[in-house]
Design an enzyme around this catalytic site. Structure first.
Site, mmCIF file in Angstrom:
data_model
loop_
_atom_site.group_PDB
_atom_site.id
_atom_site.type_symbol
_atom_site.label_atom_id
_atom_site.label_comp_id
_atom_site.label_asym_id
_atom_site.label_seq_id
_atom_site.Cartn_x
_atom_site.Cartn_y
_atom_site.Cartn_z
ATOM 1 N N SER A 24 0.846 -1.415 -0.028
ATOM 2 C CA SER A 24 -0.101 0.085 0.244
ATOM 3 C C SER A 24 0.771 1.327 0.083
ATOM 4 O O SER A 24 0.104 2.488 0.458
ATOM 5 C CB SER A 24 -0.899 -0.155 1.381
ATOM 6 O OG SER A 24 0.005 0.221 2.375
ATOM 7 N N ASN A 107 -4.705 -2.874 11.823
ATOM 8 C CA ASN A 107 -6.112 -2.726 11.364
ATOM 9 C C ASN A 107 -6.662 -1.392 11.852
ATOM 10 O O ASN A 107 -7.414 -0.680 11.557
ATOM 11 C CB ASN A 107 -6.833 -3.766 11.782
ATOM 12 C CG ASN A 107 -6.374 -5.092 11.189
ATOM 13 O OD1 ASN A 107 -5.682 -4.995 10.393
ATOM 14 N ND2 ASN A 107 -6.874 -6.587 11.474
ATOM 15 N N THR A 152 -37.858 23.051 -19.645
ATOM 16 C CA THR A 152 -38.418 21.480 -19.408
ATOM 17 C C THR A 152 -38.139 20.596 -20.742
ATOM 18 O O THR A 152 -38.455 21.145 -21.685
ATOM 19 C CB THR A 152 -39.560 21.578 -18.845
ATOM 20 O OG1 THR A 152 -40.549 22.001 -19.732
ATOM 21 C CG2 THR A 152 -39.983 22.517 -17.540
ATOM 22 N N HIS A 153 -37.917 19.500 -20.401
ATOM 23 C CA HIS A 153 -37.990 18.550 -21.590
ATOM 24 C C HIS A 153 -36.735 18.981 -22.464
ATOM 25 O O HIS A 153 -37.070 18.812 -23.868
ATOM 26 C CB HIS A 153 -39.420 18.216 -22.391
ATOM 27 C CG HIS A 153 -40.322 17.717 -21.556
ATOM 28 N ND1 HIS A 153 -40.561 16.511 -21.522
ATOM 29 C CD2 HIS A 153 -41.226 18.232 -20.584
ATOM 30 C CE1 HIS A 153 -41.626 16.137 -20.449
ATOM 31 N NE2 HIS A 153 -41.870 17.251 -19.869
ATOM 32 N N SER A 274 -11.240 24.000 -32.736
ATOM 33 C CA SER A 274 -11.016 22.907 -33.229
ATOM 34 C C SER A 274 -9.829 23.082 -34.219
ATOM 35 O O SER A 274 -9.200 24.143 -34.291
ATOM 36 C CB SER A 274 -12.014 22.634 -34.140
ATOM 37 O OG SER A 274 -11.847 21.620 -35.067
ATOM 38 N N LYS A 280 -15.003 26.875 -34.408
ATOM 39 C CA LYS A 280 -15.552 26.300 -33.362
ATOM 40 C C LYS A 280 -14.993 26.848 -32.251
ATOM 41 O O LYS A 280 -13.835 27.399 -32.021
ATOM 42 C CB LYS A 280 -15.041 24.777 -33.337
ATOM 43 C CG LYS A 280 -15.704 23.833 -34.409
ATOM 44 C CD LYS A 280 -17.314 23.915 -34.267
ATOM 45 C CE LYS A 280 -17.581 23.067 -33.132
ATOM 46 N NZ LYS A 280 -17.473 21.836 -32.816
ATOM 47 N N ASN A 282 -15.378 25.630 -28.556
ATOM 48 C CA ASN A 282 -15.998 24.422 -27.792
ATOM 49 C C ASN A 282 -15.922 24.802 -26.302
ATOM 50 O O ASN A 282 -14.911 25.284 -25.689
ATOM 51 C CB ASN A 282 -15.260 23.271 -28.205
ATOM 52 C CG ASN A 282 -15.290 22.925 -29.809
ATOM 53 O OD1 ASN A 282 -16.369 23.072 -30.131
ATOM 54 N ND2 ASN A 282 -14.247 22.451 -30.260
ATOM 55 N N GLU A 287 -17.177 19.914 -20.606
ATOM 56 C CA GLU A 287 -17.292 18.717 -21.117
ATOM 57 C C GLU A 287 -16.287 17.803 -20.260
ATOM 58 O O GLU A 287 -16.675 16.895 -19.976
ATOM 59 C CB GLU A 287 -16.820 18.557 -22.846
ATOM 60 C CG GLU A 287 -17.802 19.075 -23.628
ATOM 61 C CD GLU A 287 -17.176 19.055 -25.106
ATOM 62 O OE1 GLU A 287 -16.511 19.930 -25.377
ATOM 63 O OE2 GLU A 287 -17.759 18.240 -25.881
ATOM 64 N N TYR A 314 -11.430 -7.279 9.270
ATOM 65 C CA TYR A 314 -10.747 -6.733 8.557
ATOM 66 C C TYR A 314 -10.377 -7.498 7.249
ATOM 67 O O TYR A 314 -10.149 -8.745 7.186
ATOM 68 C CB TYR A 314 -9.388 -6.406 9.087
ATOM 69 C CG TYR A 314 -8.695 -5.707 8.115
ATOM 70 C CD1 TYR A 314 -8.675 -4.232 7.974
ATOM 71 C CD2 TYR A 314 -7.529 -6.151 7.196
ATOM 72 C CE1 TYR A 314 -7.926 -3.333 7.153
ATOM 73 C CE2 TYR A 314 -6.790 -5.294 6.344
ATOM 74 C CZ TYR A 314 -7.069 -3.903 6.294
ATOM 75 O OH TYR A 314 -6.382 -3.397 5.245
ATOM 76 N N GLN A 319 -8.011 -2.014 1.260
ATOM 77 C CA GLN A 319 -6.948 -1.048 0.827
ATOM 78 C C GLN A 319 -7.229 -0.552 -0.358
ATOM 79 O O GLN A 319 -6.678 0.596 -0.681
ATOM 80 C CB GLN A 319 -5.601 -2.006 0.802
ATOM 81 C CG GLN A 319 -4.290 -1.473 0.578
ATOM 82 C CD GLN A 319 -3.152 -2.448 0.635
ATOM 83 O OE1 GLN A 319 -2.890 -2.733 1.590
ATOM 84 N NE2 GLN A 319 -2.437 -2.459 -0.364
#
Lengths: 483, 483, 483, 483
Positions: A24, A107, A152-153, A274, A280, A282, A287, A314, A319
């Site tokens: 670890s 532990n 809406t929608h 782009s 473009k 963007n 995103e 445990y 881990q």
């Protein structure tokens, strides 16, 4: 296998390849300082129980204090817990070093250290969530009158204001910050002293350790203490809720700033172009936010898979659970940071209300007006406006282009000039928000009131978060002086 | 498309196949009564705003009260919301029926009805979680001295008691019940009056509606009111935590009752046999619990997928979200019911402590004893016991079979007779729990104390849950009288 | 516990509540006919091995044939497997009925029946996927010249044609149908004869059973046969891929038909309106498709959770896995049905190309033209057009409004009249697709070619699917005659 | 924003913080060599189309060849694609460097490079899956007679052999390797030439590029080429199936090696001990495998969330998708490596068959023998053995301790001495596998046959994988010579 555990149960050491696989060491970096602090508190408990002498305690603490500062780049095999014991043994000899693990286990130690590190991260996260909300509210205050559209929608629905919209994305963040602090209460409990699973025959003062480390109480039952990981699942769950909220905002900004909707404008600083399409602009950062929020939700899924049907006690699987939490928190922090700084650079496009007349967003308020003026049932008024929309679409007109006689024909009754004037006024989308009268509506006065009350709540929450943080810091500082 | 919306915007009705596909009629059954109650409260708000007369209000309420009682098996097309309006229109005429939808929308109405139904389900769930915990504690009290084994890495680790184990599975349930009530606080807020998204130009008293329906406050911002579904994600998240807890217990019982581990015995009433292997006694109900917990976790995953990057505002996708919550809650209820009634039938197998001597679970306490008696560092004592285990395994002996001279040789120093006697005593696994001294350990006295304190907490939580429930019922009852 | 297993290993029967909890009776309905057929084939194998007589075989088959037809509404306790044995025993007596389970187990029987039912469902799914693709291609053929726009980053990017777009959503479906048939090959293998887990000391002819039931081969290793559920995970995985594809198409149609983008028009038959906003035309069915696709993906997540770390051998958890597969397939079938029938009703909006001039979708081809005409590196041309866009935006002009001298200034060199004419031509978005020359581009000729080749592939795939189906049906029919 | 895109559409450069946030530079390292190769093939296509001269082509290729070798530690801003153009421009001047991006886009380029890198990784994965299977079969061959136990419901069920068990975990791996190669066929298709989304007006030969890069064909439709990511979801899906298989094996080994079941023994090299419990021998590597398999399944969940309802066309979200695939493959590779090398070190514990007599695993074959010898229906024999188990449990006897008269009493008819001798023989678990007669059973002869046939299949699959790899390498090598 670390040298300190050699020549005991297992004749042959674990293979190098296996040690690398199960180690670890990378994950321990994040909780390294907490591990050292836990060891320090444990030394003080050993001292109180008479298991180390004053002198031994002082020497152990002094070595540990040194280790607080740097995390070793090399030399850790299985994990940092054993590395510490190895170092203490190397520097203070096997007699003193060999006492450090009395009555404790990896532990309980690792569960304690994770909780210490996590509580700090949760408070940071809460701060950043609140800070994003604060920024949204600050800008909302500038835009209580700025025309905007509620969807809406994924279709334009009714006129609102930009300020109202910004409040609507701040409010879930306030709930998220509440959730963080509620999870915090269950995180900030100390399992230390639970040992491997059963507690210990050494008379270690668990309350003292807990207080030294700034905890609010104990995870009392020792089996629960080492094997309970619901605090991690819960933290991942809160992160997932925040991610869902951020992904919605990112999606809004991507849509609203597209050249199709074009109701928000991104500054060039928050856009990319782009490599082949020179026109473009963007919404790249949003995103990426949207996509990273998926990974925060996915981390929760991974965690529920990992924990599914693991038996009590445990299990080393744990881990692999912890890094998911750090990843979720860090991802959210970077997303929150980008989004908070983006708010100021996003501007509502001016003069768009006409466009939303074409898109008939005034229809509901026209129906309300007709119902009110003609003392008609809402459903009748609704139908008339529906027909008016149909006629307008067919004739390529707007609802304001309809004449009084058009309306009379549609309603099947004469429309007074005064009523018609009302319809013309209501037909302007920009007029609509001012008409709303319900609490919590997009009416500018109402939005102004909401902003004020939320600003107070943000301030209170920031204060609360700050208090929790300083309570922890005070404990740690007091502990440092004790030594 | 319901008849009440026909002859408006859309010339042609929606296709039958499409209506069937998008209809929420099956899902609406669960929230039907709440939908009717929302309509009743809305009528009272219309009355207060002067939008319906006393007489109209009385007639509307009387029809609605009738609808409270039965959910129609036929006749619902798109959804129950429109069905109600249709029925009111049919029975009271278009003038009165046509007023019911004044200033409200399906968007705020459905969000309100879901919250009302969900708050009741959450309180039920909390009760059942607490009831399972209570049953566990009751049995724990009988078994504070009963030998049991704590496991780590799916291997026997240290002796504990069955009572201690039962407390360790009750404790997470207490945390779960806290989480339910915290989620409840955010669920029991009223979005009613948010309209479609923007609020309304009608002067509807949202606070009054909220109080009539037993809510604790408003989801104020109208956009947030209709489009916020974080309360569902949060509820699914709490369910998922409970599922993870139950899957662990189910897994424990499957393992512990297997003929390999054989430390718990299932009664025949909670087992099945094989159709071909006549010896089998399979833990069927716990395998089903384990599997169903996966679906509760999966529902959360589905919900995060569904909500990912949905833009602000009402989206019809929400319709598919709600059934996931009912499914998760119902699944948990049935699992909790089986597990609660199973507790009494599961018995710890008697006389197993010897078996766990062979499995060396006393090693830690032997090391502790050696360290204590020989004033040796724990790590040295640990190594000696490790070697003792190795030797015993090789010679097919137990640790108690080692002679004083064996121990002397291992420790590299003479072992006193008194020390040897201690080793022999500690070598009996059944003796170990009594040796533990830390708070929260498996020591019987400590377990007894923990049980008492938890019983108090369960009682308090049940009371708190009951109070929340009766506060809601009182509101509703008062509302019924107002009419 | 079914009566046939009583008075054996378990003294006391399983509790009614527990039987209800673990019963698979609801889930068995779907595979009931397959279970009966498996029993029939098993009888023939018993006959061949001399374990039942000709007469016993005939009587058993005659009873089983009767059971093929109806699934009992009542009387099933634990599951349909035991119910069948119970019925046979009841009707033919314990001597004959008691032989039916010789050498078989519910473990191999249920795995076999699931595979039989699933193979049919997979072929149906393949048919419907192909049928959707076919419909898309049929409409694509009508629209090889119809102007459309390709989007990147949710922004208009370059002119394409509607036909090209439709092909782009058909192509992944063709890949999906390949995947279904590849999964089918692993599904249509018979585990029957694997017994509980180890095979059997009875000399049962597994190959014969497999052929009688229309399988293509054996899941040979008996442990693998009863415990392998990768065929279900794989089927869920294929469903999940289809769902991701459908959710993208649904999202496209929601966006493209919104009044903001407005490049596709939904017919009223596939839209709904709002109960309060009379202007709304909402893409309800596609929002529901989008949401249901989330549940198909979520089913896969549930399945991976459920299967995580289940040990080898039959586990009852499997019982909860199978319904997820039926749910995913049924959900996809209903979504595919709606979307297939919707295609014809969705029309590209006419005359939109001008709008996309304003949105600068011609920029790439303008840069290409400039580079070609001026023998300039693409990157220079790209930069000029980028500046041209900036200027046009500032002046509220389109790129076609730029004069020759504007272009000369931007390019820093004189632009010939002939070049300028080319720029003006290319500046019309509608002209762009015709300019594309690469294979697979949106050029109408190329799109036409792609449609033809895909129509052939669809026809081939439908034929292949049909052949697989009839091979199975032929086996079953032959088997029926054998009896 | 990279310098090559500056001074074009966006007046102001993207903020440093934003560039860091959206940069793919870390992710690009993995596909860097593929990106360079794509650029090389593109140069050859530009040459063929007359868009660069022989001399320009040579200079571009020579620079690119140099870049193949090292990935820069610094200097990449947005991504490696633009970095390459920047470097070419810097070293060869804007005229030559400015031509490299003619007719291509980052959208098609990145999709192509990912597919190239992925195909190699898939073949590696297939090799390692097969190699694990091969190792299992090699050890199975040594253990066709070694006693082992098949489990159902996590309970001992029937005697099998260790060889049979090993075959049962090899078989799903063979299916997994088939799945990898089927996915490979859809991965190894070239989108290059699709441009940004629409194709290009340059006459670039996509087939030539595809062949130069070792692809088997084109992703033809340009929109599908840049926006299709089903090949990634499919690859993640195959990884998830492998993960489910590995998690099962890991769970088996954890259980079977526990001191409770104790039927397998781990070598110390693959185990760890506890820091406090000196007796512990923990199956650490298999717990880590189990947990990491959860993350492979979780990556698939993340991916389905990320892709949910993303509209057609390139979306930057894709950038976050690719690393999930690398992570899943790398995780599986490391797990496969550990498990493959562990096989040899895991030994079945000797002399355990008696223990499984106590656990009644012979019950099924006893019932079969009784049915056979007494010409009784199986269900009667089943019931007798069930009662025998009950009696034995009650009396603390094994089934072999039952006398002939016990059996006679149970069966309600006299048991012949010869029959009793058979029962005594069958009562020895070690005798059972030899009795099995069905194909695919645990009978040693049958297991031997299965091993041989699988060894052939592994060899064939390795050959097939090798052929695919060398086909790709041959193409690349030929391409290198062309230059």
């Amino acid at each position: 296998m670390s040298t300190v555990l050699r020549r005991a149960r297992l004749a042959v050491g674990t293979k190098r390849e296996v040690v690398d696989f199960i180690s670890s060491r990378d994950g321990d970096r994040r909780i390294a300082r907490s591990i050292v602090l836990v060891n320090e508190a444990h030394v003080l408990a050993l001292l109180k129980a008479g298991l180390v002498s004053q002198n031994e305690s002082r020497r152990l603490l002094s070595e540990l204090r040194r280790m607080e500062r740097v995390f070793p780049e090399h030399g850790i095999e299985e994990d940092y817990h054993l590395y510490i014991e190895q170092q203490l043994t190397k520097r203070l000899g096997p007699v003193v070093g060999g006492k450090i693990h009395t009555g404790k286990s990896r532990n309980d130690q690792v569960a304690t250290a994770i909780r210490m590190t996590l509580r700090d991260s949760l408070l940071d996260l809460s701060n950043n969530v609140l800070s994003f909300a604060e920024t949204l509210l600050k800008h909302a205050a500038k835009h209580v009158n700025t025309f905007f559209v509620g969807y809406t929608h994924q279709q334009p629905a009714q006129p609102i204001t930009y300020g109202h919209y910004l409040v609507s994305i701040a409010d879930p963040l306030l709930r998220d910050s509440e959730r963080i602090l509620e999870a915090y209460r269950r995180v900030n409990m100390s399992p230390m002293g639970a040992g491997a699973i059963a507690g210990s025959s050494y008379d270690l003062d668990r309350r003292m350790i807990s207080q030294l480390l700034g905890f609010d109480g104990l995870v009392e039952n020792s089996l629960d203490g080492v094997s309970g990981r619901d605090f991690l699942l819960e933290s991942l769950g809160v992160c997932s809720l925040i991610a869902s909220d951020l992904s919605r905002v990112a999606q809004d900004w991507i849509l609203y700033s597209s050249s199709d909707v074009d109701i928000l404008e991104l500054s060039s600083e928050y856009a990319s172009t782009s490599s082949i399409m020179p026109q473009k602009k963007n919404p790249d950062p949003f995103e990426i936010v949207r996509a990273r929020c998926a990974s925060v939700n996915g981390n929760l899924a991974t965690a529920t898979i990992l924990m599914h049907a693991l038996p009590s006690g445990y299990n080393l699987d744990f881990q692999e659970l912890t890094p998911l939490v750090w990843n979720s928190i860090d991802t959210l922090q970077s997303c929150l940071s980008i989004m908070t700084s983006a708010v100021a650079s996003i501007r509502p496009v001016q003069g768009v209300s006409d466009r939303y007349q074409v898109k008939f967003t005034v229809a509901t308020e026209l129906a309300n007006s007709l119902a009110r003026e003609l003392h008609a049932p809402f459903r009748d008024a609704y139908r008339w406006v529906g027909q008016a929309v149909r006629i307008s679409l067919h004739d390529h007109r707007t609802l304001r282009d309809l004449t009084r006689s058009d309306w009379s024909k549609i309603a099947g009754r004469p429309i007074e000039e005064s009523t018609y004037r009302i319809l013309q006024r209501v037909g302007d989308p920009a007029s609509n928000p001012g008409l709303y009268r319900t609490e919590g509506s997009a009416n500018p006065a109402e939005v102004r009131r909401m902003i004020s009350s939320r600003k107070r709540r943000v301030a209170e929450s920031l204060l609360k978060t700050e208090k929790l943080g300083s309570r922890v810091r005070d404990s740690t500082r007091r502990t440092e002086r004790i030594r």
